[in-house]
Design a protein around this motif. Structure first.
Motif, short mmCIF file in Angstrom:
data_model
loop_
_atom_site.label_atom_id
_atom_site.label_comp_id
_atom_site.label_asym_id
_atom_site.label_seq_id
_atom_site.Cartn_x
_atom_site.Cartn_y
_atom_site.Cartn_z
N ALA A 10 0.83 -1.21 0.00
CA ALA A 10 0.00 0.00 0.00
C ALA A 10 0.86 1.25 0.00
O ALA A 10 0.61 2.21 -0.74
N VAL A 11 1.92 1.23 0.82
CA VAL A 11 2.82 2.39 0.88
C VAL A 11 3.47 2.63 -0.48
O VAL A 11 3.55 3.77 -0.96
N THR A 12 3.91 1.53 -1.13
CA THR A 12 4.56 1.67 -2.44
C THR A 12 3.58 2.20 -3.49
O THR A 12 3.93 3.06 -4.30
N THR A 13 2.36 1.68 -3.46
CA THR A 13 1.36 2.14 -4.43
C THR A 13 1.11 3.64 -4.29
O THR A 13 1.05 4.37 -5.27
N CYS A 14 1.01 4.09 -3.05
CA CYS A 14 0.82 5.52 -2.82
C CYS A 14 2.01 6.32 -3.34
O CYS A 14 1.85 7.33 -4.03
N ASP A 15 3.19 5.85 -3.01
CA ASP A 15 4.41 6.56 -3.41
C ASP A 15 4.47 6.70 -4.93
O ASP A 15 4.95 7.71 -5.45
N ASN A 16 3.95 5.70 -5.65
CA ASN A 16 3.95 5.77 -7.11
C ASN A 16 2.93 6.76 -7.66
O ASN A 16 2.93 7.06 -8.85
N GLN A 17 2.03 7.24 -6.82
CA GLN A 17 1.04 8.24 -7.25
C GLN A 17 1.58 9.63 -6.91
O GLN A 17 1.11 10.26 -5.96
N ASN A 18 2.54 10.09 -7.62
CA ASN A 18 3.11 11.43 -7.41
C ASN A 18 3.55 11.66 -5.96
O ASN A 18 3.34 12.74 -5.42
N GLY A 19 4.11 10.61 -5.34
CA GLY A 19 4.64 10.79 -3.99
C GLY A 19 3.57 10.99 -2.93
O GLY A 19 3.82 11.67 -1.94
N SER A 20 2.39 10.39 -3.13
CA SER A 20 1.34 10.47 -2.11
C SER A 20 1.72 9.58 -0.92
O SER A 20 2.63 8.76 -1.02
N VAL A 21 1.01 9.77 0.19
CA VAL A 21 1.27 8.92 1.36
C VAL A 21 -0.02 8.26 1.83
O VAL A 21 -1.10 8.83 1.70
N LEU A 22 0.12 7.05 2.37
CA LEU A 22 -1.01 6.33 2.94
C LEU A 22 -1.50 7.09 4.16
O LEU A 22 -0.70 7.60 4.94
N THR A 23 -2.82 7.18 4.32
CA THR A 23 -3.32 7.97 5.45
C THR A 23 -4.50 7.31 6.11
O THR A 23 -5.05 6.32 5.61
N GLY A 24 -4.91 7.88 7.23
CA GLY A 24 -6.11 7.46 7.93
C GLY A 24 -6.97 8.68 8.19
O GLY A 24 -6.89 9.66 7.45
N ALA A 25 -7.79 8.61 9.24
CA ALA A 25 -8.61 9.76 9.62
C ALA A 25 -8.01 10.35 10.88
O ALA A 25 -7.63 9.61 11.78
N THR A 26 -7.90 11.68 10.94
CA THR A 26 -7.33 12.28 12.14
C THR A 26 -8.42 12.71 13.12
O THR A 26 -8.11 13.15 14.22
N ASN A 27 -9.68 12.63 12.70
CA ASN A 27 -10.78 12.93 13.62
C ASN A 27 -12.07 12.35 13.05
O ASN A 27 -12.08 11.80 11.95
N ALA A 28 -13.15 12.50 13.82
CA ALA A 28 -14.41 11.87 13.43
C ALA A 28 -14.96 12.47 12.13
O ALA A 28 -15.53 11.76 11.30
N ALA A 29 -14.75 13.78 11.93
CA ALA A 29 -15.28 14.42 10.71
C ALA A 29 -14.59 13.85 9.47
O ALA A 29 -15.23 13.63 8.44
N GLU A 30 -13.28 13.61 9.57
CA GLU A 30 -12.59 13.01 8.43
C GLU A 30 -13.08 11.59 8.18
O GLU A 30 -13.20 11.15 7.03
#
Ligand code: NAG
Ligand code: NAG
Ligand code: NAG
Ligand code: NAG
Ligand code: NAG
Length: 258
Positions: free
Chosen positions: A183-203
């Motif tokens: 998953a990390v590699t796939t993200c990195d291949n998308q213009n250097g994106s990073v794998l993420t989660g939600a930082t709060n309930a609204a997200e």
């Protein structure tokens, strides 16, 4: 079918300020009225808080405000004419107050502003504008585009940084082959994106809405899918993960799920 979530482009958020000067919108401008703003101070405050407003005008005590489609020019007036406008512009400086003639274009330096206008699917329109001063007239020019590349992204505001978040869909099976490292590699291949989660309930709500949009758009098959979100507990909760206060949405940095 499985997904993973990733982040793409980031942008620093610029605070805006209201700059009050003597001036009058060009007669061709189309004003919105706000009868609730019964004083000039309330009118300026309203414009500063209204996401589509970039200029407030004191029209003989009536509060008028303008959206970007509806104004291109403001004529400078004199103190004696008592006409006032308030420009919404980017906060100039972190440390000092600007000075010079004809604010907000101090000594003929162009002023800039940004509006984020809510659009469909949490992908707002970003309107960048420039204000130029020439011989007693301020003139607006506009540049407008979506904040995120497509409506498959949502914009997240995290402190003073904006992130565009999207879901990467892959047809990999079985789900167990879908490792964290992949998953990390796939993200990195998308213009250097990073794998993420939600930082709060609204997200978390935004992520859920995005997944149901993907289902209703037929982007993923109805029968089954796996979703990988990244996440870890806040530093404070790493030592005491099971206490009641560490088991709420507010203190988790997103949950780790497969
Ligand atoms: C300003 O422009 C927008 C978009 O073109 C329009 O919907 C709105 O009615 C205009 N406002 C006025 C006061 O004409
Ligand atoms: C003015 O106040 C009324 C009643 O609170 C509200 O419905 C309306 O949206 C307000 N108008 C503006 C322009 O804020
Ligand atoms: C302008 O930015 C500085 C630094 O970020 C901040 O301290 C200040 O409060 C801002 N001013 C306004 C009016 O937002
Ligand atoms: C719009 O403004 C933002 C914030 O100042 C800036 O980061 C971005 O590069 C601008 N975009 C364009 C196309 O000018
Ligand atoms: C990466 O960025 C380039 C240039 O901004 C863009 O054309 C391309 O579509 C992006 N690729 C992905 C996978 O987002």
């Amino acid at each position: 079918m499985k997904f993973l979530l990733f982040l793409a482009s980031l942008l620093l958020v610029v605070d805006s300020v209201m700059v009050v000067v003597n001036g009058k919108p060009d007669p061709s401008s189309k004003a919105n009225q706000n009868p609730n703003a019964t004083s000039w101070e309330k009118c300026v405050k309203y414009c500063s808080e209204e996401v589509t407003c970039l200029l407030a005008y004191d029209n003989e005590g009536k509060c008028e405000w303008f959206q970007h489609e509806n104004i291109t020019k403001v004529k400078q007036t004199t103190v004696l004419e008592e006409e006032k406008v308030a420009f919404k512009v980017n906060n100039f400086s972190t440390s000092s107050c600007p000075s010079g003639l004809n604010p907000p274009t101090f000594d003929n330096q162009d002023a800039h502003g940004v509006l984020l206008i809510p659009g469909e699917y949490d992908n707002p329109n970003r309107v960048n504008y420039t204000i130029k001063y020439t011989a007693g007239t301020w003139e607006f020019s506009y540049f407008e585009q979506n904040a995120c590349p497509t409506d498959f992204f949502v914009l997240l505001q995290r402190e003073n940084i904006q992130w565009c978040m999207s879901t990467e869909i892959t047809p990999d099976r079985p789900f167990t082959s879908f490792s964290y490292d992949a998953a990390v590699t796939t993200c990195d291949n998308q213009n250097g994106s990073v794998l993420t989660g939600a930082t709060n309930a609204a997200e978390m709500e935004k992520i859920k809405t995005m997944q149901s949009n993907l289902l209703s758009w037929g982007a993923v098959p109805q029968e089954s899918f796996a979703l990988r979100l990244d996440g870890k507990r806040t530093t404070a909760c790493q030592a005491t993960p099971r206490t009641a206060s560490c088991m709420t949405d507010e203190v988790r940095k997103g949950v780790h799920e497969d």
